[in-house]
Design a protein around this motif. Structure first.
Motif, short mmCIF file in Angstrom:
data_model
loop_
_atom_site.label_atom_id
_atom_site.label_comp_id
_atom_site.label_asym_id
_atom_site.label_seq_id
_atom_site.Cartn_x
_atom_site.Cartn_y
_atom_site.Cartn_z
N LEU A 31 -8.52 8.59 -5.39
CA LEU A 31 -9.19 8.59 -4.09
C LEU A 31 -8.96 9.89 -3.32
CD1 LEU A 31 -8.59 4.94 -2.82
CD2 LEU A 31 -10.62 5.88 -3.95
N GLN A 32 -7.84 10.54 -3.56
CA GLN A 32 -7.53 11.76 -2.82
C GLN A 32 -8.37 12.96 -3.24
OE1 GLN A 32 -3.07 12.20 -1.61
NE2 GLN A 32 -3.09 10.90 -3.42
N VAL A 33 -9.13 12.83 -4.33
CA VAL A 33 -9.95 13.97 -4.78
C VAL A 33 -11.44 13.60 -4.80
CG1 VAL A 33 -8.12 15.09 -6.06
CG2 VAL A 33 -9.53 13.36 -7.21
N PRO A 47 -10.28 9.07 3.29
CA PRO A 47 -9.14 9.87 3.73
C PRO A 47 -7.87 9.08 4.03
CG PRO A 47 -10.71 9.61 5.51
CD PRO A 47 -11.32 8.95 4.33
N GLY A 48 -7.85 7.77 3.81
CA GLY A 48 -6.64 7.00 4.06
C GLY A 48 -6.87 5.54 3.76
N PRO A 73 -2.77 8.99 4.34
CA PRO A 73 -2.02 8.19 5.29
C PRO A 73 -2.28 6.69 5.15
CG PRO A 73 -3.83 9.32 6.38
CD PRO A 73 -3.74 9.88 5.01
N HIS A 74 -1.23 5.93 5.39
CA HIS A 74 -1.33 4.47 5.43
C HIS A 74 -1.31 4.03 6.88
CE1 HIS A 74 1.19 0.70 5.97
NE2 HIS A 74 0.02 0.26 5.53
N TYR A 75 -2.31 3.20 7.26
CA TYR A 75 -2.37 2.62 8.60
C TYR A 75 -1.97 1.16 8.50
CZ TYR A 75 -5.10 6.84 9.39
OH TYR A 75 -5.51 8.15 9.46
N GLN A 76 -1.01 0.79 9.32
CA GLN A 76 -0.43 -0.55 9.23
C GLN A 76 -1.24 -1.52 10.09
OE1 GLN A 76 3.35 -1.72 11.28
NE2 GLN A 76 4.16 -1.68 9.19
N GLY A 77 -2.09 -2.31 9.44
CA GLY A 77 -2.91 -3.28 10.15
C GLY A 77 -2.08 -4.44 10.69
N LYS A 78 -2.64 -5.15 11.65
CA LYS A 78 -1.97 -6.32 12.21
C LYS A 78 -2.69 -7.61 11.85
CE LYS A 78 0.82 -3.38 13.97
NZ LYS A 78 0.23 -2.24 13.23
N ASN A 79 -3.89 -7.48 11.34
CA ASN A 79 -4.68 -8.60 10.85
C ASN A 79 -5.64 -8.04 9.81
OD1 ASN A 79 -7.50 -10.04 11.08
ND2 ASN A 79 -6.02 -11.58 11.69
N GLU A 80 -5.77 -8.75 8.70
CA GLU A 80 -6.55 -8.19 7.59
C GLU A 80 -8.02 -8.02 7.95
OE1 GLU A 80 -2.91 -10.21 5.90
OE2 GLU A 80 -4.49 -10.78 7.31
N ALA A 101 -10.18 2.90 2.99
CA ALA A 101 -9.90 1.81 2.07
C ALA A 101 -9.00 0.80 2.78
CB ALA A 101 -9.22 2.34 0.81
N CYS A 102 -9.01 -0.44 2.31
CA CYS A 102 -8.17 -1.49 2.88
C CYS A 102 -7.55 -2.30 1.75
CB CYS A 102 -8.98 -2.44 3.76
SG CYS A 102 -9.82 -1.67 5.16
#
Length: 648
Positions: A31-33, A47-48, A73-80, A101-102
Motif C-alpha cells: 500500500l505504501q507504493v 496514505p494511512g 500512519p495508524h489512526y486509532q478509531g473509537k468505533n469501527e 484503509a480501515c
C-alpha cells in the motif's frame, strides 16, 4: 530496508528476487507504493490506515504496520463504523483520488464496518476495508466470535459485506494477494466501479509467511482517466436539447468529482439554461441568474416549478435518487425528455434517459461546442420564468428566516448565521436529519464554501467522523471544517471527537439540539398520526407506558468537553454567533450546541415523496393521510425512453 531471498536465478534482479513477508506485512508494504494520478496530480492512494485492534488483527496487521509502516500512519478509531466514515470524508476531500484503509478485529468489530461500507458504495466513494476473519485452518472450531453455518461451512460474519461492497474477497492463501490487491486498487480508482473494496483476512492467514516477488512491491501509478463520450452520443444529445424551449440542468456529484463546475457555468450561461442541484451537487452549479438551488423533495420552490414544466432535463453526474425526482412525480411535462451525462452506463440510462456515457467535464465541453454551432439559446419568455422562480424561492426563504413570536431561534436561522460567516476557504459537512433540508433548500452557495453532503445512504452519525476525515486529508488548509448535525446524530457517533483531540485536528461541530429526531415528527403527523411516536427525547410515562413523559435534558456541551473539545451552548442567535466566533479561534476540536425551536421547519414546497403508509387503520387521521398519499402516488410517472429523431 527490505530483506530479499534469492530465487532460482543467481542474478537477484527485481524480477527474480523475493521478499519473505507475512500477509499483513506484505499488505502494508504494498500500500505504501500505490499512487493515483488525476489530471497530472500524483498522490499516495492509501496514505494511512484507521484501525481498532483486537485479537483478530493485533498481531497481524497491527504488527505489520508497526514494523513496516515507515510512511504509513495508524489512526486509532473509537468505533469501527466511524473509521469507515472518516475514510469516506478523506476520499471526498481528495476528490476520490485517495482514501484511507480501515481494519477491525473479527466478529462484531468487523461487522460494525458494514454500515460504512454501504455508505461508501451507495455514494460511489472509495474505501479499502480489511476486516479480520475466523481462523482459516479450522483446527480450533468454533473459535471466538464465529458464526457456525450448518451447511455452508465457508460462511463467516464477514459475508455480510458482500451486498454492500463493489469488491469482495477472502484471503485463504498468501499468494492471493498478488491478484487481489491490484484488483482492489483498480476498483478504488475507477470512477464507475468505485465503492467499498473489502479484503477479509483470516486471523492465522494474516501472519502466514510467503515469498512475495520483489516486483510486487514496485511503485505503481493508477491513472484516473477522463473517458470521452462517443461523437454520435454528443450529436444526438445536442439534437434533443436544440428542440427544447424550457430545458433544465440537474447537477449531481459527478460535476464535483470531474471538476466540471466552470464548464457547467459556461454551458449554462451560453445557452440560458437554469441549473438545479442534487445533494452531492450542492454548490457546484452556477451562481446568479441561472442557479436555482436544490431540487426535489427538499429543493426550492423555484427549481421545482421549472422542473414541473421542463421539456428537456439534462442530468449531469447524478444517480436521480427519489428525493431528487420526488419519487418520479416531479417532471410533469407530458413530452419531457431526459439526457443523462454520466461516467457510468448504469446511471446514464435511468428514467429513460438518452445516455451520454463519459466524463462530465469533457461531455459538457463537447456538448457546448455542438450547441454553439447552431447558436442555440432559450427563449426570452423562459428567462422571465426563471427570474420568477428565483423570486418565489427568495420570498419563502425570507419568510422562513424571520423571528417568530414566543419561539426559540430556528434551525434555519442557525444555518443562515453559519452561512453568513463561512468563506471560500471553509468546508461544510452534512448528511442526515432536518439539517439536510435546511442546507439543500436554503444555503446560499455564493460564499464559495465547499459543501459535502452524504445523502445517498442518509447515514446518521456519518457527519462527525467524515469531518475529521476531511481534516486528515487537508491538515494544512487554513479554512474551517464545519460539521452540522442534529442531536440525534450526535448521540449515535460522537466518539471520533476523542480521535480529533488525540490527533490535534480541529473541526467545528454545530449540534442543532431540538430534543429528538424531530424531522420524522412531521412525516408521522403529516400521514395522519394523532401525535409523534418514538421520535422525541422523552422519559417513559408511567401512566401511559410510552415515551411521552418529560423531555430528557442532556448537556451535550459538557459531554463534548469531556472528550477534550472546547464547547458552548447557545439559546439565542447572539450567543450562537459569539460561540462560533470563539470556536474559530480555538486550536482544538470545538462543539457549539444550538438549542432551537423543536417544531419549526422550512416551508414545504409540496413535492411528493413516496414512503410506506398504513393501508388499513382504524384511525380517521391515518385513513385521511393514506388517502392523500395515494393521490400523490397517482402523480408518479413512467418515463419512456428518450430517443433522437434519427432513431425513431
Amino acid at each position: 530496508m527490505s530483506t530479499t531471498v534469492a530465487a532460482e536465478s543467481p542474478t537477484r534482479d527485481v524480477a527474480n528476487t523475493v521478499r519473505r513477508r507475512t500477509v499483513a506485512q506484505a499488505i502494508v508494504e504494498y500500500l505504501q507504493v500505490q499512487y493515483s494520478e488525476y489530471d497530472g496530480e500524483r498522490r499516495r492512494l492509501i496514505p494511512g490506515m484507521y484501525g481498532i485492534f483486537g485479537h483478530g488483527n493485533s498481531v497481524g496487521l497491527a504488527q505489520g504496520i508497526d514494523e513496516y509502516g515507515t510512511d504509513f500512519p495508524h489512526y486509532q478509531g473509537k468505533n469501527e463504523q466511524n473509521m469507515v466514515h472518516a475514510a469516506i470524508g478523506f476520499a471526498k476531500a481528495s476528490n476520490r483520488a485517495a482514501t484511507l484503509a480501515c481494519t477491525a478485529s473479527a466478529g462484531p468489530g468487523s461487522t460494525n464496518m458494514v454500515t460504512g461500507a454501504a455508505t461508501a458504495t451507495t455514494n460511489r466513494l472509495p474505501v479499502l476495508l480489511f476486516p479480520a476473519d475466523i481462523i482459516n485452518n479450522r483446527f480450533g472450531d468454533p473459535v471466538l466470535q464465529q458464526i457456525e453455518h450448518p451447511v455452508e461451512r465457508d460462511v463467516s460474519a464477514n459475508d455480510c459485506f458482500r451486498p454492500v461492497s463493489r469488491y469482495f474477497d477472502r484471503i485463504t492463501h498468501p499468494a492471493q494477494l498478488l491478484s487481489t490487491l491490484p484488483e482492489a486498487m483498480r476498483i478504488l480508482t475507477d470512477p464507475v466501479d468505485t465503492g467499498a473494496a473489502v479484503v477479509c483476512l483470516p486471523q492465522d492467514i494474516q501472519g502466514a509467511e510467503f515469498d512475495f516477488p520483489e516486483s510486487f512491491f514496485t511503485p505503481r501509478v493508477w491513472n484516473i482517466r477522463r473517458r470521452p463520450a462517443t461523437e454520435d452520443e454528443i450529436d444526438a444529445a445536442a439534437e434533443i436539447i436544440r428542440g427544447a424551449k424550457q430545458p433544465l440542468v440537474i447537477a449531481g456529484g459527478g460535476v464535483r468529482y470531474s471538476k466540471a463546475q466552470s464548464e457547467l457555468a459556461r454551458f449554462s450561461t451560453a445557452f440560458g439554461i437554469p441549473v438545479a442541484e442534487t445533494f452531492a451537487g450542492k454548490g457546484s452549479g452556477p451562481l446568479g441568474d441561472l442557479g436555482v438551488g436544490g431540487i426535489g423533495t427538499t429543493g426550492t420552490i423555484g427549481a421545482n416549478r421549472l422542473a414541473h414544466d421542463a421539456d428537456v432535463v439534462i442530468c449531469v453526474g447524478t444517480r436521480l435518487q427519489d428525493f431528487i425526482t420526488a419519487s418520479h412525480s416531479l417532471f410533469q411535462n407530458p413530452d419531457v425528455k431526459f439526457v443523462n451525462l454520466n461516467v457510468g452506463s448504469f446511471d446514464a440510462h435511468k428514467m429513460g434517459s438518452f445516455p451520454v456515457i463519459g466524463d462530465a467535464r469533457t461531455s459538457l465541453t463537447s456538448l457546448h461546442d455542438r450547441l454553439a454551432l447552431t447558436r442555440y439559446e432559450t427563449p426570452a419568455a423562459y428567462r422571465e420564468e426563471i427570474a420568477q422562480a428565483q423570486s418565489a424561492t427568495q420570498e419563502i426563504r425570507d419568510h422562513d428566516l424571520q423571528d417568530f413570536s414566543d419561539e426559540l431561534m430556528s434551525q434555519a436561522q442557525v444555518i443562515e448565521s453559519l452561512n453568513q460567516v463561512s468563506t471560500n476557504e471553509d468546508t461544510l459537512v452534512v448528511g442526515s436529519g432536518g439539517v439536510v433540508e435546511g442546507i439543500h433548500k436554503a444555503w446560499d452557495p455564493s460564499n464559495g464554501t465547499e459543501i459535502h453532503f452524504e445523502y445517498a445512504n442518509s447515514c446518521m452519525g456519518h457527519e462527525l467522523p467524515a469531518g475529521l476525515g476531511h481534516r486528515l486529508a487537508k491538515p494544512d488548509d487554513p479554512g474551517e471544517i464545519y460539521v452540522v448535525i442534529g442531536d440525534g446524530a450526535y448521540f449515535m457517533q460522537p466518539t471520533e471527537l476523542v480521535t480529533a483531540a488525540q490527533e490535534h485536528k480541529k473541526i467545528i461541530v454545530i449540534v442543532i439540539d431540538n430534543r429528538g429526531h424531530q424531522c420524522i415528527w412531521p412525516l408521522q403527523v403529516g400521514k395522519g398520526a394523532p401525535a409523534e411516536f418514538g421520535t422525541q427525547l422523552r422519559e417513559r410515562n408511567p401512566e401511559t407506558g410510552r415515551l411521552d413523559g418529560p423531555i430528557v435534558d442532556v448537556d451535550i456541551a459538557a459531554n463534548a468537553a469531556s472528550f477534550g473539545c472546547a464547547s458552548w451552548s447557545a439559546t439565542t442567535l447572539e450567543e450562537f454567533d459569539t460561540a462560533l466566533d470563539e470556536a474559530k479561534n480555538q486550536d482544538r476540536p470545538a462543539v457549539v450546541v444550538a438549542h432551537v425551536e423543536p417544531w419549526r421547519y422550512l416551508t414545504s414546497n409540496g413535492a411528493f415523496w413516496d414512503v410506506g403508509v398504513p393501508m388499513t387503520s382504524e384511525r380517521p387521521g391515518n385513513q385521511a393521510g393514506t388517502a392523500k398519499h395515494l393521490e400523490g402516488r397517482a402523480t408518479q410517472r413512467f418515463y419512456a425512453a428518450t430517443v433522437p429523431s434519427t432513431d425513431k
